[in-house]
Write a protein that holds these residues in place. Structure first.
Motif, PDB file in Angstrom:
ATOM      1  N   LYS A  82       2.960   4.536 -11.213  1.00 12.93           N
ATOM      2  CA  LYS A  82       4.221   4.286 -10.522  1.00 12.93           C
ATOM      3  C   LYS A  82       4.062   3.234  -9.420  1.00 12.93           C
ATOM      4  CE  LYS A  82       8.098   6.569  -8.327  1.00 12.93           C
ATOM      5  NZ  LYS A  82       8.710   7.833  -7.921  1.00 12.93           N
ATOM      6  N   VAL A  83       2.982   3.306  -8.676  1.00  9.26           N
ATOM      7  CA  VAL A  83       2.738   2.332  -7.611  1.00  9.26           C
ATOM      8  C   VAL A  83       2.592   0.928  -8.198  1.00  9.26           C
ATOM      9  CG1 VAL A  83       1.079   1.570  -5.849  1.00  9.26           C
ATOM     10  CG2 VAL A  83       1.727   3.983  -5.991  1.00  9.26           C
ATOM     11  N   LEU A  84       1.846   0.811  -9.289  1.00  7.71           N
ATOM     12  CA  LEU A  84       1.647  -0.503  -9.903  1.00  7.71           C
ATOM     13  C   LEU A  84       2.956  -1.066 -10.460  1.00  7.71           C
ATOM     14  CD1 LEU A  84      -1.810   0.012 -11.642  1.00  7.71           C
ATOM     15  CD2 LEU A  84      -1.315  -1.194  -9.506  1.00  7.71           C
ATOM     16  N   ILE A  85       3.784  -0.212 -11.042  1.00  9.39           N
ATOM     17  CA  ILE A  85       5.096  -0.650 -11.537  1.00  9.39           C
ATOM     18  C   ILE A  85       5.952  -1.146 -10.380  1.00  9.39           C
ATOM     19  CG2 ILE A  85       7.280   0.197 -12.515  1.00  9.39           C
ATOM     20  CD1 ILE A  85       5.530   1.983 -14.382  1.00  9.39           C
ATOM     21  N   GLU A  86       5.974  -0.408  -9.279  1.00  8.28           N
ATOM     22  CA  GLU A  86       6.757  -0.813  -8.109  1.00  8.28           C
ATOM     23  C   GLU A  86       6.250  -2.125  -7.527  1.00  8.28           C
ATOM     24  OE1 GLU A  86       9.629   0.358  -6.736  1.00  8.28           O
ATOM     25  OE2 GLU A  86       9.666   1.555  -8.574  1.00  8.28           O
ATOM     26  N   ARG A  87       4.942  -2.283  -7.487  1.00  8.13           N
ATOM     27  CA  ARG A  87       4.375  -3.540  -6.979  1.00  8.13           C
ATOM     28  C   ARG A  87       4.800  -4.719  -7.858  1.00  8.13           C
ATOM     29  NH1 ARG A  87      -1.854  -1.860  -5.448  1.00  8.13           N
ATOM     30  NH2 ARG A  87      -1.325  -0.593  -3.617  1.00  8.13           N
ATOM     31  N   LYS A  88       4.773  -4.502  -9.165  1.00  4.79           N
ATOM     32  CA  LYS A  88       5.171  -5.567 -10.092  1.00  4.79           C
ATOM     33  C   LYS A  88       6.643  -5.917  -9.900  1.00  4.79           C
ATOM     34  CE  LYS A  88       5.211  -6.907 -14.918  1.00  4.79           C
ATOM     35  NZ  LYS A  88       4.982  -6.522 -16.298  1.00  4.79           N
ATOM     36  N   LYS A  89       7.484  -4.895  -9.789  1.00  4.87           N
ATOM     37  CA  LYS A  89       8.919  -5.129  -9.559  1.00  4.87           C
ATOM     38  C   LYS A  89       9.137  -5.903  -8.262  1.00  4.87           C
ATOM     39  CE  LYS A  89      10.796  -1.002 -11.796  1.00  4.87           C
ATOM     40  NZ  LYS A  89      11.488   0.278 -11.523  1.00  4.87           N
ATOM     41  N   ASN A  90       8.441  -5.516  -7.214  1.00  2.00           N
ATOM     42  CA  ASN A  90       8.580  -6.207  -5.926  1.00  2.00           C
ATOM     43  C   ASN A  90       8.128  -7.654  -6.018  1.00  2.00           C
ATOM     44  OD1 ASN A  90       9.609  -3.944  -4.647  1.00  2.00           O
ATOM     45  ND2 ASN A  90       7.628  -3.303  -3.835  1.00  2.00           N
ATOM     46  N   ALA A  91       7.024  -7.895  -6.708  1.00  2.00           N
ATOM     47  CA  ALA A  91       6.528  -9.264  -6.858  1.00  2.00           C
ATOM     48  C   ALA A  91       7.525 -10.114  -7.648  1.00  2.00           C
ATOM     49  CB  ALA A  91       5.167  -9.259  -7.550  1.00  2.00           C
ATOM     50  N   GLU A  92       8.103  -9.533  -8.696  1.00  2.00           N
ATOM     51  CA  GLU A  92       9.103 -10.265  -9.491  1.00  2.00           C
ATOM     52  C   GLU A  92      10.351 -10.557  -8.671  1.00  2.00           C
ATOM     53  OE1 GLU A  92       9.529  -7.617 -12.816  1.00  2.00           O
ATOM     54  OE2 GLU A  92       7.737  -8.414 -13.829  1.00  2.00           O
ATOM     55  N   MET A  96       0.842  -1.175   0.000  1.00  2.00           N
ATOM     56  CA  MET A  96       0.000   0.000   0.000  1.00  2.00           C
ATOM     57  C   MET A  96       0.896   1.249   0.000  1.00  2.00           C
ATOM     58  SD  MET A  96      -2.968   1.045   2.710  1.00  2.00           S
ATOM     59  CE  MET A  96      -3.828  -0.445   2.352  1.00  2.00           C
ATOM     60  N   PRO A  97       0.595   2.223  -0.853  1.00  2.00           N
ATOM     61  CA  PRO A  97       1.415   3.439  -0.885  1.00  2.00           C
ATOM     62  C   PRO A  97       1.213   4.276   0.375  1.00  2.00           C
ATOM     63  CG  PRO A  97      -0.411   3.614  -2.427  1.00  2.00           C
ATOM     64  CD  PRO A  97      -0.459   2.238  -1.850  1.00  2.00           C
ATOM     65  N   TRP A  98       2.202   5.060   0.664  1.00  6.70           N
ATOM     66  CA  TRP A  98       2.158   5.946   1.826  1.00  6.70           C
ATOM     67  C   TRP A  98       1.771   7.343   1.386  1.00  6.70           C
ATOM     68  CZ3 TRP A  98       2.936   4.036   6.602  1.00  6.70           C
ATOM     69  CH2 TRP A  98       3.529   2.788   6.689  1.00  6.70           C
ATOM     70  N   VAL A  99       1.034   8.054   2.223  1.00  3.80           N
ATOM     71  CA  VAL A  99       0.773   9.468   2.017  1.00  3.80           C
ATOM     72  C   VAL A  99       1.940  10.208   2.632  1.00  3.80           C
ATOM     73  CG1 VAL A  99      -0.714  11.403   2.626  1.00  3.80           C
ATOM     74  CG2 VAL A  99      -1.717   9.201   2.043  1.00  3.80           C
ATOM     75  N   LYS A 100       2.503  11.126   1.896  1.00  7.44           N
ATOM     76  CA  LYS A 100       3.663  11.865   2.397  1.00  7.44           C
ATOM     77  C   LYS A 100       3.203  13.215   2.942  1.00  7.44           C
ATOM     78  CE  LYS A 100       6.566   9.595  -0.917  1.00  7.44           C
ATOM     79  NZ  LYS A 100       7.421   9.704  -2.069  1.00  7.44           N
ATOM     80  N   LEU A 101       3.434  13.420   4.222  1.00  3.04           N
ATOM     81  CA  LEU A 101       3.113  14.695   4.855  1.00  3.04           C
ATOM     82  C   LEU A 101       4.381  15.292   5.432  1.00  3.04           C
ATOM     83  CD1 LEU A 101      -0.177  14.023   6.872  1.00  3.04           C
ATOM     84  CD2 LEU A 101       0.075  15.228   4.716  1.00  3.04           C
ATOM     85  N   ASP A 102       4.627  16.519   5.110  1.00  6.53           N
ATOM     86  CA  ASP A 102       5.729  17.256   5.695  1.00  6.53           C
ATOM     87  C   ASP A 102       5.435  17.464   7.172  1.00  6.53           C
ATOM     88  OD1 ASP A 102       7.016  19.990   6.480  1.00  6.53           O
ATOM     89  OD2 ASP A 102       8.037  19.405   4.626  1.00  6.53           O
ATOM     90  N   ASP A 103       6.458  17.479   8.012  1.00 13.74           N
ATOM     91  CA  ASP A 103       6.214  17.661   9.450  1.00 13.74           C
ATOM     92  C   ASP A 103       5.680  19.054   9.773  1.00 13.74           C
ATOM     93  OD1 ASP A 103       8.630  18.895   8.936  1.00 13.74           O
ATOM     94  OD2 ASP A 103       9.696  17.959  10.592  1.00 13.74           O
ATOM     95  N   ARG A 104       5.760  19.963   8.826  1.00 10.15           N
ATOM     96  CA  ARG A 104       5.185  21.307   9.018  1.00 10.15           C
ATOM     97  C   ARG A 104       3.786  21.420   8.421  1.00 10.15           C
ATOM     98  NH1 ARG A 104      10.303  23.915   6.349  1.00 10.15           N
ATOM     99  NH2 ARG A 104       9.680  22.199   5.053  1.00 10.15           N
ATOM    100  N   PHE A 105       3.235  20.310   7.939  1.00 13.01           N
ATOM    101  CA  PHE A 105       1.924  20.309   7.296  1.00 13.01           C
ATOM    102  C   PHE A 105       0.851  21.018   8.128  1.00 13.01           C
ATOM    103  CE2 PHE A 105      -2.180  18.126   6.685  1.00 13.01           C
ATOM    104  CZ  PHE A 105      -2.410  18.395   5.350  1.00 13.01           C
ATOM    105  N   PRO A 106       0.660  20.675   9.398  1.00 21.89           N
ATOM    106  CA  PRO A 106      -0.422  21.317  10.158  1.00 21.89           C
ATOM    107  C   PRO A 106      -0.254  22.823  10.336  1.00 21.89           C
ATOM    108  CG  PRO A 106       0.365  19.370  11.307  1.00 21.89           C
ATOM    109  CD  PRO A 106       1.340  19.655  10.197  1.00 21.89           C
TER     110      PRO A 106
END
Length: 109
Positions: free
Chosen positions: A91-101, A1-11
């Motif tokens: 990009k996420v699907l490509i990474e998942r495929k690479k990881n599975a391979e 599962m992809p991660w949501v990227k939040l800067d620590d200054r987001f709030p």
């Protein structure tokens, strides 16, 4: 599962700090929902109620539009600059495929 990227200054960013509690919750929940569902930051009108349970969800979405955080589309919204900070579905699907391979090659050894 992809991660949501939040800067620590987001709030404390001025666009975020001025949001109501409901709008803040909807925005963060929407980013997570988009990452989980690989929507590239898009939320359809019919899907909005699935993102989070806040009262007045459409009015709250309008607050996010007014703050410049969401852009209205013909059939819903896009989180402004979502793909500048998060990987695309492709990009996420490509990474998942690479990881599975890679895992399959490891198992064969």
């Amino acid at each position: 599962m992809p991660w949501v990227k939040l800067d620590d200054r987001f709030p404390s960013h001025r666009k975020i700090a001025l949001l109501s509690d409901r709008a803040f919750r909807l925005h963060v929940s929407a980013m997570c929902w988009c990452a989980e569902n690989l929507t590239d930051g898009r939320i359809g009108d019919r899907e909005l109620a699935l993102v989070t349970r806040v009262r007045g969800v459409k009015a709250t979405a309008k607050q996010l539009e007014d703050a410049g955080l969401w852009d209205r589309t013909d059939d819903g919204w896009e989180i402004h600059d979502y793909l500048d900070y998060n990987p695309s579905r492709e990009k996420v699907l490509i990474e998942r495929k690479k990881n599975a391979e890679r895992q399959e090659r490891f198992r064969r050894r």
